[in-house]
Every structure is written in structure tokens, then in C-alpha cells.
Write a protein that holds these residues in place. Structure first.
Motif, PDB file in Angstrom:
ATOM      1  N   THR A 305      41.542 -58.163 -37.761  1.00 33.25           N
ATOM      2  CA  THR A 305      42.772 -58.407 -37.010  1.00 33.25           C
ATOM      3  C   THR A 305      42.490 -58.483 -35.522  1.00 33.25           C
ATOM      4  N   LEU A 306      43.445 -59.072 -34.800  1.00 38.11           N
ATOM      5  CA  LEU A 306      43.376 -59.117 -33.346  1.00 38.11           C
ATOM      6  C   LEU A 306      43.622 -57.730 -32.770  1.00 38.11           C
ATOM      7  N   GLY A 307      43.111 -57.501 -31.587  1.00 35.34           N
ATOM      8  CA  GLY A 307      43.339 -56.233 -30.915  1.00 35.34           C
ATOM      9  C   GLY A 307      44.652 -56.205 -30.161  1.00 35.34           C
ATOM     10  N   MET A 308      44.848 -55.167 -29.361  1.00 32.83           N
ATOM     11  CA  MET A 308      46.091 -54.973 -28.622  1.00 32.83           C
ATOM     12  C   MET A 308      46.172 -55.939 -27.437  1.00 32.83           C
ATOM     13  N   VAL A 309      47.377 -56.447 -27.194  1.00 33.32           N
ATOM     14  CA  VAL A 309      47.619 -57.391 -26.102  1.00 33.32           C
ATOM     15  C   VAL A 309      48.488 -56.704 -25.065  1.00 33.32           C
ATOM     16  N   THR A 310      47.956 -56.508 -23.867  1.00 31.52           N
ATOM     17  CA  THR A 310      48.689 -55.762 -22.845  1.00 31.52           C
ATOM     18  C   THR A 310      49.603 -56.632 -21.998  1.00 31.52           C
ATOM     19  N   GLY A 311      49.194 -57.860 -21.721  1.00 35.63           N
ATOM     20  CA  GLY A 311      49.917 -58.705 -20.778  1.00 35.63           C
ATOM     21  C   GLY A 311      49.364 -58.593 -19.366  1.00 35.63           C
ATOM     22  N   ASN A 312      48.649 -57.499 -19.091  1.00 36.77           N
ATOM     23  CA  ASN A 312      48.040 -57.316 -17.768  1.00 36.77           C
ATOM     24  C   ASN A 312      47.004 -56.204 -17.872  1.00 36.77           C
ATOM     25  N   ASN A 313      45.784 -56.550 -18.234  1.00 32.22           N
ATOM     26  CA  ASN A 313      44.740 -55.546 -18.429  1.00 32.22           C
ATOM     27  C   ASN A 313      44.457 -54.735 -17.170  1.00 32.22           C
ATOM     28  N   LYS A 314      44.557 -55.380 -16.015  1.00 30.70           N
ATOM     29  CA  LYS A 314      44.248 -54.683 -14.768  1.00 30.70           C
ATOM     30  C   LYS A 314      45.192 -53.503 -14.567  1.00 30.70           C
ATOM     31  N   TYR A 315      46.434 -53.672 -14.995  1.00 31.81           N
ATOM     32  CA  TYR A 315      47.407 -52.594 -14.829  1.00 31.81           C
ATOM     33  C   TYR A 315      47.295 -51.557 -15.942  1.00 31.81           C
ATOM     34  N   PHE A 316      47.170 -51.998 -17.160  1.00 33.75           N
ATOM     35  CA  PHE A 316      47.278 -51.090 -18.296  1.00 33.75           C
ATOM     36  C   PHE A 316      45.977 -50.356 -18.630  1.00 33.75           C
ATOM     37  N   THR A 317      44.829 -50.882 -18.221  1.00 38.39           N
ATOM     38  CA  THR A 317      43.570 -50.214 -18.534  1.00 38.39           C
ATOM     39  C   THR A 317      43.014 -49.559 -17.277  1.00 38.39           C
ATOM     40  N   MET A 318      42.309 -48.440 -17.474  1.00 36.56           N
ATOM     41  CA  MET A 318      41.795 -47.710 -16.309  1.00 36.56           C
ATOM     42  C   MET A 318      40.648 -46.792 -16.717  1.00 36.56           C
ATOM     43  N   SER A 319      39.888 -46.407 -15.735  1.00 35.78           N
ATOM     44  CA  SER A 319      38.817 -45.447 -15.961  1.00 35.78           C
ATOM     45  C   SER A 319      39.389 -44.031 -15.904  1.00 35.78           C
ATOM     46  N   PRO A 320      38.659 -43.033 -16.412  1.00 37.72           N
ATOM     47  CA  PRO A 320      39.132 -41.644 -16.293  1.00 37.72           C
ATOM     48  C   PRO A 320      39.383 -41.239 -14.847  1.00 37.72           C
ATOM     49  N   ALA A 321      38.544 -41.674 -13.911  1.00 35.89           N
ATOM     50  CA  ALA A 321      38.727 -41.324 -12.503  1.00 35.89           C
ATOM     51  C   ALA A 321      40.041 -41.896 -11.978  1.00 35.89           C
ATOM     52  N   GLN A 322      40.371 -43.133 -12.357  1.00 32.84           N
ATOM     53  CA  GLN A 322      41.628 -43.746 -11.911  1.00 32.84           C
ATOM     54  C   GLN A 322      42.827 -43.017 -12.508  1.00 32.84           C
ATOM     55  N   ALA A 379      56.282 -42.715 -12.280  1.00 30.80           N
ATOM     56  CA  ALA A 379      55.931 -43.244 -10.954  1.00 30.80           C
ATOM     57  C   ALA A 379      55.027 -44.475 -11.089  1.00 30.80           C
ATOM     58  N   TYR A 380      54.105 -44.436 -12.054  1.00 33.73           N
ATOM     59  CA  TYR A 380      53.203 -45.572 -12.269  1.00 33.73           C
ATOM     60  C   TYR A 380      53.976 -46.777 -12.808  1.00 33.73           C
ATOM     61  N   ILE A 381      54.982 -46.511 -13.659  1.00 32.88           N
ATOM     62  CA  ILE A 381      55.820 -47.591 -14.179  1.00 32.88           C
ATOM     63  C   ILE A 381      56.589 -48.259 -13.040  1.00 32.88           C
ATOM     64  N   GLU A 382      57.134 -47.449 -12.126  1.00 25.88           N
ATOM     65  CA  GLU A 382      57.855 -48.020 -10.990  1.00 25.88           C
ATOM     66  C   GLU A 382      56.918 -48.845 -10.104  1.00 25.88           C
ATOM     67  N   ALA A 383      55.700 -48.352  -9.934  1.00 21.86           N
ATOM     68  CA  ALA A 383      54.718 -49.111  -9.139  1.00 21.86           C
ATOM     69  C   ALA A 383      54.408 -50.448  -9.812  1.00 21.86           C
ATOM     70  N   GLY A 384      54.381 -50.445 -11.143  1.00 16.29           N
ATOM     71  CA  GLY A 384      54.160 -51.687 -11.875  1.00 16.29           C
ATOM     72  C   GLY A 384      55.279 -52.682 -11.668  1.00 16.29           C
ATOM     73  N   LYS A 385      56.516 -52.199 -11.643  1.00 16.75           N
ATOM     74  CA  LYS A 385      57.661 -53.084 -11.404  1.00 16.75           C
ATOM     75  C   LYS A 385      57.602 -53.676 -10.001  1.00 16.75           C
ATOM     76  N   GLU A 386      57.229 -52.846  -9.030  1.00 16.11           N
ATOM     77  CA  GLU A 386      57.123 -53.356  -7.659  1.00 16.11           C
ATOM     78  C   GLU A 386      56.058 -54.435  -7.550  1.00 16.11           C
ATOM     79  N   ALA A 387      55.041 -54.367  -8.416  1.00 14.66           N
ATOM     80  CA  ALA A 387      53.969 -55.379  -8.425  1.00 14.66           C
ATOM     81  C   ALA A 387      54.283 -56.529  -9.378  1.00 14.66           C
ATOM     82  N   ASP A 388      55.509 -56.528  -9.948  1.00 13.34           N
ATOM     83  CA  ASP A 388      55.976 -57.596 -10.860  1.00 13.34           C
ATOM     84  C   ASP A 388      55.187 -57.669 -12.158  1.00 13.34           C
ATOM     85  N   VAL A 389      54.564 -56.557 -12.549  1.00 12.21           N
ATOM     86  CA  VAL A 389      53.853 -56.555 -13.825  1.00 12.21           C
ATOM     87  C   VAL A 389      54.825 -56.811 -14.970  1.00 12.21           C
TER      88      VAL A 389
END
Length: 568
Positions: A305-322, A379-389
């Protein structure tokens, strides 16, 4: 497929490209014509005739001496005493030029200016020959596409929106033949490999008594990297046939040589014909193995099967440090195999591997609050909206936009885009995956042996050859494997891996070491020795042939990708 009427002088390369026209070398046109036109009384059609290269080849076949006088045997022709040739051409200046050339040749010929797909099939021709227009699906749209798909549907052939123009053209051309007629076309080598041509392949095998395919090692059209195949289909309405004969020549100049034919039998009529590229010994060995009980299709093991589709990997994926910097809670995140597949070239992805990838700054976490988001998550969700994610298409169509549709961790990962070969990797880390790789969910009876041994056992020459034949070449020579193609990948049967378990486990450390060093061929040689030769008793010479052919197919794919240019 309307085109502006232009003068011959203004018929530029760009205009020809738009209508899919490119000129056929004389040896190719003459070879197809000599095969298809067998009597001075044959009624011949060249659709999309351009300036009548194939019709003029028919004149030379049964109509001309060097001084352009008719041969004496033309008395055997139709009652009017003239060879009968028909052409159809969309581009009016080309049609007029073709008519002039045929008139000068002194033969009865009619070149009609029309869109081929608007002309109802007549079923009256002994031979239909030519070089169909090649317009990729991106430029093949609107009324032109609708007409072509309707023409193909009339023959029971369903074409997807990804089909290029030649596919419907091939089917529509066949419908103009009388029973027993011959179809001779220059086609893209896509005929052998693309998914959208599955119904075209089925149609040809069902309708014709015999099919011959002529392949070339060198490019047929100077300056154009696209590979072609000559389709020689005989005995229309006298099928079906279960096989095709295949020959491969060095170049078009070799068409005069006596061909060495080999027989290829697809397992199913719509299957890809890419195994036909294999040399004789390797093709025989490969066909017998995948038709036997020791190999099965990957679909037997489980669902890809296909994997998960985020719509914006830069926003939804992150390193532990981030994640730590943003103050996100563990409940806001799930473990993730990082985007891409560079890290999935070993036999397993372990928890230790995932931790190290995260420490190296890779995105091993996916933002996906499971229940109520934490304050930091809001807070991260609101930041995403401000960036039009939230305005990205995949985000807009889900509610809430920030919750990525869940796909559970797979048993195995299967790489999607590959420079060498698709890799199966055991998901020991129980990480989730994005759609840059596929997930394989094993069936319950095979789960234990599959997680333990399938990634190792799949590194054999039969599976490696199979990957080249069921996958498709992509930009840069990458081998692309969609889930439905992955389903057809030939892999060892669960019973075979169970029987060879002790010996396979013994070589696992050596294979893993070679994979870490990037030595895929050396790793595969170890598996071949244990699995193919030791367990299955396959002759060493057959294994060597398979290995060599896999290297040839891969080199051919890479060369194709490196030289890729658009058709003129």
C-alpha cells in the motif's frame, strides 16, 4: 486533433512535435512494408502518413524499376491496372505533398486530410502500415483525447488518462484490416512496459494469429533517445495467440540480416512484455522459474500500500531536536521512517537505526496529535495556518486539516524509486511511512517468516530481473514501482524460504555487511548461491545468465534516463 493549416516552409520542429510527427528512416519504412505488403493486389493504408514514406515504400515494393516504369507483373493488379494505396494525414500541407509524390509515381493513391480518429473503420485493407503520431498524455487532451479513447473503446480497449496518442492509434489501425490482414507499425518501446498499454497488449494477443517484435540496441531516430519497437502483427481476427516472437538488432541498418527469433509467453495477456528484452538463455530460465512452484508474486505474501500523505512534509515532519524546540508532547507525535528511502538499503530498520537517524537531524517524527493536541501543538497548528499550510489541497480536503490520515506501521518497507533495485526492509522499529516508500502488510500465516527472511531472500537474481521487468523507468533512469506493479514482483514462495531458513540466516551477517558497503551484487551472489543453487538446484550457468541480464537491463535503463530528450 485539429492543427492549424501551415505552409510546408512553416512546418517547424515545434509544430511537428505538437502533432506528434517525426520522420521514419527509409530502411525501417521499407522493412515494415516489405513484410506487410505481399502482393501487387494488396489494398494498403498508411494512417498519419506525413509525406507517405510507407506508401512510397509500397510503390518500390511492387511498382517501380529504377527508371520509374511499372513492373510487368502489375498486370496482376486490380482491374483498373493500378496499385491501390490510401493515406490519411491531419496536417494539410503534408497531405498535399504526399499526394504529389504518389501522383508523380504514377500509382492510384488517395491521401485524405482528416483526423484519423474521426474516420470509421472499414475492415477492407490487407495491410495497415506506418509510424503513429507520438503525443505524450500531458499534451494529448481535449477533443483529440476524447476521440482517441472512443475509437479504442469501440474495440473493447479501455485507456486511462495517462495514455499517449500511439496507444489508441494502434487499436484503431487494426480495425481497418480485413480478416487475415497485417499490421506493421513503428511504436515507442513503451508498448512493452507501461501500465496504460495493458489493454493494447491484450488486444493484440487476442486479435492476431502471430506477433513479431523487432527491438534495437541503438537508437533508430538520430538525435532522439526514445526507444522504438517494430510491431509486425499478422492474421487479424484469426487470434488469439499466447506468445510473441522477439528479435533484437544492433540498429536499423541490420534489418536486412536474418533475424534470430526467440519466443516470449506472458503469464497473462495484459502483462508487461519487458521480459522479452532478456537474452535467450536468461529468458528461458526466468520463464520456467516464475511459472514454477518455487516463486510466487509478492501479492501472495501480503498487501502493498501507499504510505501516509501529509500535504506538506516540511511542516508535518521533524527531527527530535525540532520537536523539542517547539515543546511538543509525545502524544502529538508518532515515529516516522524519514522521507525518502536512502536509509532503507539494509535488511532491517531497527529502533537503534531510527534513534541514530533522529540524532543526525533527520525527520523521524510526524506531527499527528492522537487526541486533544497539547498547548504547544495548538500553537504549532496556529503557526501552520499563518503560513497557509491549511490551504494545501490535501489539507483542505480533510477535517481537521492538521490530522494526517492514519496508516498503521507496515511489516516491511518497499522502496518506490530506485537507482539500483527495489529493496524490502523489515520494519523492526515499528515506524510509520510516508508515500515516498510503500508498506507491505504480510498475511498472518507468512508474517513470521516474511519479517525474518523475505528482505534477505528477495536479493536473488530472479527477483532482481523481475523488478526490471515489472517496474518502469522514470526520469534519470530510476526504476519506479507502484503498488500494483509491486504485487507482480516475483519472489521466493514462503515454503522455499522456510526450507532454506537455516542456511539463509547463516549468511545474513555477510549479506548485511555487503549492503552497508553498497555492494549489492556481492550480496545477491551470496543469496543466489544459497537459495537458487543450493536450495532450488538451479544450474550455475542459468544463475549466471540471469545475473548478467539483470545488469544489462539496469544499464539499459540508466542509459535511457541519462540520454532522455523530448521527441521532435
Amino acid at each position: 486533433m485539429a492543427a492549424p493549416v501551415t505552409s510546408a516552409a512553416s512546418d517547424t520542429a515545434e509544430i511537428r512535435k505538437a502533432r506528434g510527427a517525426f520522420f521514419t528512416p527509409e530502411p525501417v519504412a521499407q522493412h515494415i512494408t516489405d513484410w506487410a505488403v505481399r502482393s501487387p493486389t494488396d489494398h494498403v493504408l498508411e494512417p498519419s502518413c506525413g509525406e507517405a514514406a510507407f506508401l512510397l515504400a509500397a510503390v518500390h515494393r511492387f511498382g517501380r524499376t529504377p527508371d520509374l516504369q511499372l513492373f510487368p507483373d502489375l498486370a496482376l493488379m486490380r482491374p483498373e491496372g493500378k496499385i491501390v494505396l490510401d493515406g490519411i494525414e491531419l496536417h494539410e500541407p503534408s497531405a498535399q505533398a504526399a499526394q504529389r509524390l504518389l501522383d508523380q509515381a504514377g500509382v492510384t493513391a488517395r491521401v485524405q486530410t482528416a483526423d484519423f480518429f474521426t474516420i470509421p473503420p472499414t475492415g477492407k485493407y490487407d495491410a495497415v502500415i506506418g509510424n503513429p503520431p507520438y503525443v505524450r498524455y500531458q499534451d494529448f487532451s481535449g477533443e483529440a483525447r476524447a476521440l482517441s479513447r472512443a475509437a479504442a473503446a469501440a474495440a473493447g480497449v479501455s485507456l486511462t488518462g495517462l495514455a499517449s496518442s500511439w496507444a489508441a492509434f494502434t487499436v484503431h489501425s487494426a480495425l481497418f484490416l480485413k480478416p487475415g490482414g497485417r499490421l506493421g507499425l513503428v511504436l515507442p518501446a513503451e508498448l512493452l512496459s507501461v501500465n496504460y498499454a495493458a489493454d493494447v497488449r491484450r488486444f493484440l494477443l487476442e486479435r492476431f494469429r502471430s506477433i513479431d517484435l523487432v527491438l534495437f540496441k541503438e537508437r533508430v531516430f538520430p538525435g532522439v533517445s526514445a526507444e522504438v519497437v517494430l510491431l509486425l502483427a499478422d492474421g487479424y481476427d484469426q487470434g488469439p495467440t499466447d506468445h510473441a516472437r522477439v528479435t533484437e538488432l544492433q540498429n536499423a541498418a541490420a534489418l536486412g540480416q536474418k533475424p534470430h527469433w526467440r519466443t516470449f509467453r506472458p503469464r497473462r495477456a495484459a502483462d508487461k512484455w519487458t521480459p522479452a528484452l532478456l537474452a535467450g538463455d536468461a529468458l528461458t530460465a526466468y520463464a520456467s522459474l516464475i511459472d514454477g512452484a518455487n516463486f510466487t508474486e509478492l501479492e501472495t505474501w501480503g498487501d502493498t500500500t501507499l504510505g501516509m500523505v501529509t500535504g506538506n512534509n516540511k511542516y508535518f515532519t521533524m527531527s527530535p531536536a525540532q520537536a523539542a524546540e517547539r515543546g511538543l508532547s509525545a502524544s502529538d507525535l508518532i515515529a516516522l521512517s524519514p522521507p525518502g528511502s536512502r536509509h532503507l538499503r539494509n535488511l532491517a530498520l531497527t529502533t537503534r537505526d531510527l534513534v541514530q537517524l533522529g540524532a543526525d537531524g533527520q525527520s523521524t517524527l510526524l506531527f499527528r496529535p492522537q487526541d486533544e493536541p497539547s498547548a504547544a501543538a495548538w500553537a504549532y497548528i496556529e503557526a501552520g495556518k499563518e503560513a497557509d499550510v491549511h490551504l494545501a489541497y490535501k489539507c483542505k480536503v480533510r477535517d481537521p486539516w492538521w490530522r494526517v490520515p492514519y496508516v498503521p506501521p507496515a511489516d516491511l518497507f518497499l522502496t518506490y524509486m530506485n537507482a539500483d533495485t527495489p529493496r524490502l526492509t523489515t520494519n523492526q522499529a515499528k515506524a510509520h511511512n510516508l508515500n515516498s516508500v510503500h508498506g507491505l502488510y504480510l498475511r498472518a500465516p507468512f508474517r513470521a517468516v516474511g519479517r525474518s527472511l523475505l528482505p534477505l531472500g528477495s536479493l536473488n537474481s530472479v527477483t532482481l530481473v523481475g523488478a526490471e521487468t515489472v517496474g518502469r523507468s522514470y526520469g534519470g533512469g530510476l526504476l519506479k514501482l507502484e503498488p500494483r506493479e509491486a504485487d507482480l514482483l516475483p519472489v521466493p514462495h514462503p515454503d522455499v524460504l522456510t526450507a532454506a531458513a537455516i542456511r539463509l540466516k547463516a549468511i545474513r551477517p555477510k549479506v548485511a555487511r555487503r549492503l552497508r558497503l553498497g555492494q549489492l551484487n556481492a550480496a545477491a551472489a551470496l543469496v543466489d548461491h544459497v537459495l537458487l543453487v543450493g536450495e532450488l538446484g538451479i544450474p550455475v550457468s542459468d544463475v549466471a545468465s540471469l545475473h548478467e541480464e539483470q545488469q544489462v537491463l539496469r544499464a539499459r535503463r540508466m542509459a535511457r534516463g541519462a540520454e532522455a530528450k523530448p521527441l521532435p
